[in-house]
Design an enzyme around this catalytic site. Structure first.
Site, PDB file in Angstrom:
ATOM      1  CD  GLN A 101      -8.470   9.747 -16.044  1.00  0.00           C
ATOM      2  OE1 GLN A 101      -9.588   9.848 -15.572  1.00  0.00           O
ATOM      3  NE2 GLN A 101      -8.001  10.591 -16.947  1.00  0.00           N
ATOM      4  CG  HIS A 103     -10.390   8.522 -10.290  1.00  0.00           C
ATOM      5  ND1 HIS A 103     -10.014   9.740 -10.792  1.00  0.00           N
ATOM      6  CD2 HIS A 103     -11.085   7.907 -11.289  1.00  0.00           C
ATOM      7  CE1 HIS A 103     -10.452   9.859 -12.041  1.00  0.00           C
ATOM      8  NE2 HIS A 103     -11.102   8.755 -12.363  1.00  0.00           N
ATOM      9  CG  HIS A 178      -9.629   4.469 -15.189  1.00  0.00           C
ATOM     10  ND1 HIS A 178      -9.290   4.699 -13.877  1.00  0.00           N
ATOM     11  CD2 HIS A 178     -10.348   5.545 -15.581  1.00  0.00           C
ATOM     12  CE1 HIS A 178      -9.796   5.865 -13.496  1.00  0.00           C
ATOM     13  NE2 HIS A 178     -10.435   6.403 -14.517  1.00  0.00           N
ATOM     14  NE  ARG A 198      -4.365  15.205 -16.952  1.00  0.00           N
ATOM     15  CZ  ARG A 198      -4.345  16.454 -16.522  1.00  0.00           C
ATOM     16  NH1 ARG A 198      -3.244  16.981 -16.045  1.00  0.00           N
ATOM     17  NH2 ARG A 198      -5.423  17.179 -16.599  1.00  0.00           N
TER      18      ARG A 198
END
Length: 322
Positions: A101, A103, A178, A198
């Site tokens: 994933q 962010h 990560h 994801r």
């Protein structure tokens, strides 16, 4: 006028396909199922924790914010703009691999309304022998290479795998690809956000039996291909009653300390203090009270608390807003 004191909260437990039962080892009450996340201190639409100790017991962190936010959160910790408490504190039990994933930053145009980006840090509380994590892209991977690898089902070829052991600290700025992997228990200090894109999920079904959604375009958009400044460190070279900075960002500073004798400390008007007890047990004392503390406990010390004392034999993570 209420006198400030260290606030402890009822954790919000989250079932996750990759979770387990390890958080019970901290004395936490878990519902049935595979529990992957304990939201220990949270003020988010997806989980708001309630105070369980002292005069403010029963109030949610959102209520605390409305009634006492400016005084308790401090000048750096209280925001008029989005209002919510700036951090989200979690304990994670990774009984299986998490999805690969990434962010977004606060600036990403695709963020849901009212949501922030997500820069975070991990402190490894426990790791089984051979445990590892996914931490960043290999050198030279650009958007085209990552997109092709996702399309062809070989995204793992693009990622760095890192062995981990208890005491390791990882700083994961937004944009860093990560994943935590099986066999680790982690304390996570992060921006107050629940936005995850994801990249890859091992083609496994979710809790509902259906494949979990991937967010390929968003992932490709927010990944920092040149690196976002991720840093990792061993944290064992630390003496008694000393702080070691283990993560530093515009959103939080996290330090590790070993309490071995009474340690006089103080909050400042600029920021609340979050204490996560990583190991051992002891007490938090302040002018008119004392609170027992043990591994797995998390406390919010109001900015207006002033002097406090840590005592006992415990490893503590201390977080503030810079």
């Amino acid at each position: 006028m209420i006198q400030p004191y260290p606030l402890q909260f009822q954790a919000e437990m989250k079932e996750r396909i990759w979770g387990g039962r390890a958080l019970e080892e901290f004395g936490l009450q878990l519902p049935e199922g595979a529990i992957g996340e304990g939201w220990m201190i949270g003020d988010h639409p997806n989980g708001t924790t309630k105070v369980i100790n002292g005069e403010l017991a029963g109030l949610g962190l959102d209520d605390i914010r409305v009634k006492y936010g400016r005084e308790f959160f401090g000048t750096h910790g209280f925001s008029e703009r989005n209002g919510r408490f700036p951090l989200l504190i979690k304990l994670l039990d990774c009984n299986d691999d998490l999805s690969i994933q990434v962010h977004p930053t606060d600036a990403y145009e695709g963020l849901p309304d009212g949501e922030l980006g997500k820069t975070e840090m991990w402190y490894i509380l426990d790791a089984k022998p051979g445990a590892r994590i996914i931490y960043g892209l290999k050198d030279g991977i650009d958007r085209a290479a990552l997109a092709a690898a996702i399309e062809e089902g070989r995204v793992m070829d693009c990622l760095q795998e890192v062995p981990v052991e208890a005491g390791d600290a990882f700083y994961i700025p937004a944009g860093t690809v990560h994943a935590l992997c099986a066999g680790v228990v982690v304390a996570e200090i992060q921006q107050n956000s629940d936005t995850t894109y994801r990249v890859f999920d091992y083609n496994r079904p979710g809790l509902d039996g259906k494949p979990r959604e991937l967010h390929v375009e968003d992932s490709l958009n927010v990944t920092a291909y040149e690196g976002a400044g991720a840093k990792r460190m061993k944290t064992d070279g630390i003496g008694a009653n000393e702080w070691l900075t283990i993560a530093e960002s515009p959103y939080f500073i996290v330090e590790k300390g070993l309490v071995r004798a009474p340690w006089q400390l103080s909050t400042t008007p600029e920021s609340f203090v979050i204490l996560v007890i990583a190991e051992g047990s002891g007490t938090i004392g302040w002018n008119d009270g004392e609170q027992a503390a043990k591994a797995g406990d998390c406390f919010l010390l109001p900015a207006s608390l002033g002097g406090y004392t840590l005592d006992g034999s415990m490893t503590v993570l201390r977080s503030i807003i810079p």
